[in-house]
Motif scaffolding. Structure first.
Motif, PDB file in Angstrom:
ATOM      1  N   SER A 182       0.841  -1.188   0.000  1.00  0.00           N
ATOM      2  CA  SER A 182       0.000   0.000   0.000  1.00  0.00           C
ATOM      3  C   SER A 182       0.885   1.251   0.000  1.00  0.00           C
ATOM      4  O   SER A 182       1.854   1.327   0.749  1.00  0.00           O
ATOM      5  CB  SER A 182      -0.862  -0.040   1.273  1.00  0.00           C
ATOM      6  N   VAL A 183       0.573   2.203  -0.854  1.00  0.00           N
ATOM      7  CA  VAL A 183       1.360   3.444  -0.954  1.00  0.00           C
ATOM      8  C   VAL A 183       0.407   4.616  -0.739  1.00  0.00           C
ATOM      9  O   VAL A 183      -0.618   4.709  -1.410  1.00  0.00           O
ATOM     10  CB  VAL A 183       2.023   3.573  -2.348  1.00  0.00           C
ATOM     11  N   ARG A 184       0.775   5.501   0.202  1.00  0.00           N
ATOM     12  CA  ARG A 184      -0.100   6.655   0.451  1.00  0.00           C
ATOM     13  C   ARG A 184       0.266   7.825  -0.454  1.00  0.00           C
ATOM     14  O   ARG A 184       1.409   7.949  -0.891  1.00  0.00           O
ATOM     15  CB  ARG A 184       0.044   7.110   1.902  1.00  0.00           C
ATOM     16  N   ALA A 185      -0.712   8.662  -0.671  1.00  0.00           N
ATOM     17  CA  ALA A 185      -0.482   9.863  -1.479  1.00  0.00           C
ATOM     18  C   ALA A 185       0.726  10.616  -0.938  1.00  0.00           C
ATOM     19  O   ALA A 185       0.850  10.795   0.270  1.00  0.00           O
ATOM     20  CB  ALA A 185      -1.720  10.740  -1.447  1.00  0.00           C
ATOM     21  N   GLY A 186       1.616  10.997  -1.833  1.00  0.00           N
ATOM     22  CA  GLY A 186       2.791  11.768  -1.439  1.00  0.00           C
ATOM     23  C   GLY A 186       4.012  10.914  -1.152  1.00  0.00           C
ATOM     24  O   GLY A 186       5.120  11.450  -1.072  1.00  0.00           O
TER      25      GLY A 186
END
Lengths: 337, 255
Positions: A95-99
């Motif tokens: 999972s990759v978060r915005a930014g």
């Protein structure tokens, strides 16, 4: 909601898929991901269809920034993967978060990595495929500043305790060494090489730096054609092993020109082509003879692993609501075993 | 086209995802018709797992997905297709005709003199033989859907270059062995380049990507080097079939 990523350091990366199967009929090579197993695995792990567009990264370091929340999976050659500075697992959904920045570094064994993004990537098609074709000048080679759109954004999926890796799907990872064993079947023209054809199985070959997606050039003891005379141009399969010169063996890969006039000594199997896709210049290659029946059985076994993986991914993603509830937040503890 | 009896064939394994079918009759024209007829049939039969077929002169490479279909099943399809060919009248579309303007020699055809020397004839004679023939597109080959054709009536086969060029420009008009070709895209090549057409052959924004298909007819026409630039940007297109070509001309019909 769609997602977006921004390429910060492209290295040598393209958007590709499993290939242009309609191409050969029109004189275009099939192209597409050279290591098909790793490419399929990446897409399955990201909850995509096998043939969805994904990023193929060859040899060099790569960095991108997610501008929305996304879910990715990285497969292929062993490497160092970090997301937002945290070390992350290859061959698992991440999972990759915005930014956050996704960084891929240190491909030292093997040559090619695959990065799939849930919702896949928007790209132009030619004869139904996004795969680059360097000869006709088609394809999406990534550059610094390239923005890629994905069809979906996925909210952060994180293990609430200790930030442990969320997924342990336990897929078989292909071995990647500098000594490669590649299965081949007899080619349609094996008889033209007489007894010297056996050299292919008793010699060791070194991968030349002039190898690419069109073909691998291998130095070593070369079988010699006993017949002579012009051969009419014929369709040649991906994996064809030819001896076009006195210096090198040529093994055609997915970028091969569809017709050629050289006799085909042997043909690398589907699983063998995945092994060669990861060969680095200087690596050693030995060939092992097999039959079409055995090669097909091996290919089907490897695909069966991927089908099992697909079932696990579907189950887990279903529990997490990925693909159906885009704003999913932290998980209930019960979902993380 | 009349009823076609398929030529006898041999089938060879070509790895775990392809078969090579070779037509082995004495008649090269029948072999060519057989492998192209078979390729068309395989394309249209809609069998799951068949990727497609690459027909050339006397052979066709049949590619398939070994997960979806077995080599044995593909062999059965091939045999069925060959039976169907022998049974039904093939109704090939009428060939279309293409005129290809070519600047011969100089920077456009760096191997023209080499070919003339090897053949033991003059440069003019090479051009005369190359432009003096009607070519049938035998197949689409590498790179990028090149029209592969039977070569001009040279005295001997043309040897390939010992050191293939790293890049041959799009539009290159080349010969090798007993074959002739135009390069639709820039690519490495070992054929002897005797000229270049200013027309663009490949267009990846349209389908099909090249305007001709096997069975169509090409003619080469010499133009002067100073006229090359006047054609640049134009595409190779089939010669329009003029309405009066279908009926006898009546006198005074044209202004």
């Amino acid at each position: 909601m769609s997602g977006e990523i921004l390429i910060q350091q492209p290295g040598n990366a393209v958007v590709t898929d499993l290939g242009r199967t309609r191409g050969p009929r029109f004189g275009l090579p099939v192209n597409g991901a050279l290591d098909q197993y790793s490419a399929r695995a990446a897409n399955i792990l990201a909850g995509n269809l096998d043939n969805h567009p994904l990023v193929e990264i060859t040899a060099l370091d790569f960095r991108m920034k997610a501008t929305t929340d996304i879910l990715i999976a990285v497969t292929g050659a062993p490497l160092t993967l970090t997301v937002g500075g945290r070390p992350s697992s290859q061959w698992e959904p991440v999972s990759v978060r915005a930014g956050e920045t996704v960084s891929i570094r240190g491909i030292h064994r093997g040559l090619r990595a695959y990065l799939a993004i849930h919702g896949s990537i928007e790209a132009e098609t030619l004869l139904g495929s996004v795969a680059p074709d360097t000869v006709v000048g088609f394809g999406l080679q990534l550059k610094e500043g390239t923005r890629l759109l994905t069809r979906r954004s996925v909210g952060p999926v994180r293990q609430p305790y200790f930030d442990l890796p969320l997924f342990r799907l336990g897929l078989d990872r292909p071995r990647m060494d500098s000594d490669l064993l590649v299965d081949v079947t007899d080619g349609p023209d094996v008889a033209e090489f007489g007894e010297s054809g056996e050299l292919l199985f008793t010699s060791e070959y070194a991968v030349s730096g002039r190898s690419n997606h069109i073909g691998l050039r291998l130095g070593g003891e070369l079988p010699e054609r006993t017949s002579s005379g012009e051969v009419l141009s014929r369709g040649v399969p991906v994996g064809a092993v030819e001896v076009p010169s006195r210096e090198e063996l040529l093994v055609l890969h997915r970028g091969r020109g569809v017709t050629a006039g050289y006799p085909v000594l042997a043909v690398v199997t589907s699983t063998g082509l995945d092994v060669l896709a990861q060969a680095r210049p200087g690596d050693k290659v030995r060939f092992r003879k097999t039959t079409v029946a055995e090669a097909t059985a091996a290919h089907r076994r490897s695909r069966a692993h991927l089908e099992t993986l697909r079932e696990s991914v579907n189950t887990v993603f279903g529990l997490l609501g990925i693909g159906c509830r885009p704003q999913w937040q932290d998980l209930p503890v019960a979902a993380c075993s | 086209m009349s009823v076609l009896a398929a030529a006898p064939t041999e089938i060879y394994e070509s790895g775990d995802s392809a078969l090579r079918v070779v037509a082995i009759s004495e008649a090269s024209e029948l072999n060519w018709l057989t492998v192209h007829g078979l390729a068309d049939w395989l394309e249209s039969c809609g069998a799951e797992g068949l990727h497609g077929a690459v027909p050339t002169y006397d052979s066709v490479l049949v590619e398939f997905d070994p997960i979806l279909v077995s080599a044995r099943q593909v062999r059965a399809f091939v045999k069925l297709g060959l039976l169907e060919l022998g049974r039904s009248a093939a109704s090939a579309a009428a060939p279309r005709e293409f005129d290809v303007p070519v600047v011969y020699g100089g920077e456009y055809g760096p191997d023209l003199e080499r070919v003339a020397d090897h053949q033991g004839i003059s440069v003019e004679e090479v051009i005369r033989l190359h432009t003096g023939k009607t070519y049938t597109v035998r197949c689409l080959g590498a790179p990028a859907g090149s029209p592969m054709m039977d070569g001009p009536a040279f005295p001997k086969p043309v040897p390939r270059l010992k050191d293939p060029r790293l890049s041959v420009p799009a539009g290159a008009v080349a010969v090798a062995g007993r074959q002739a070709v135009i390069a639709p895209a820039s690519a490495p090549g070992g054929w002897c380049v005797i000229g270049q057409t200013p027309l663009s052959v490949l267009n990846i924004r349209r389908e099909p990507l090249v305007p001709y298909k096997p069975g169509d007819i090409l003619r080469f026409r010499q133009i002067r080097a100073e006229d090359f630039s006047g054609f640049v940007g134009m595409e190779l297109e089939p010669r329009a079939v003029e309405p009066h070509a279908l009926e006898p001309l009546t006198s005074g019909a044209q202004p």
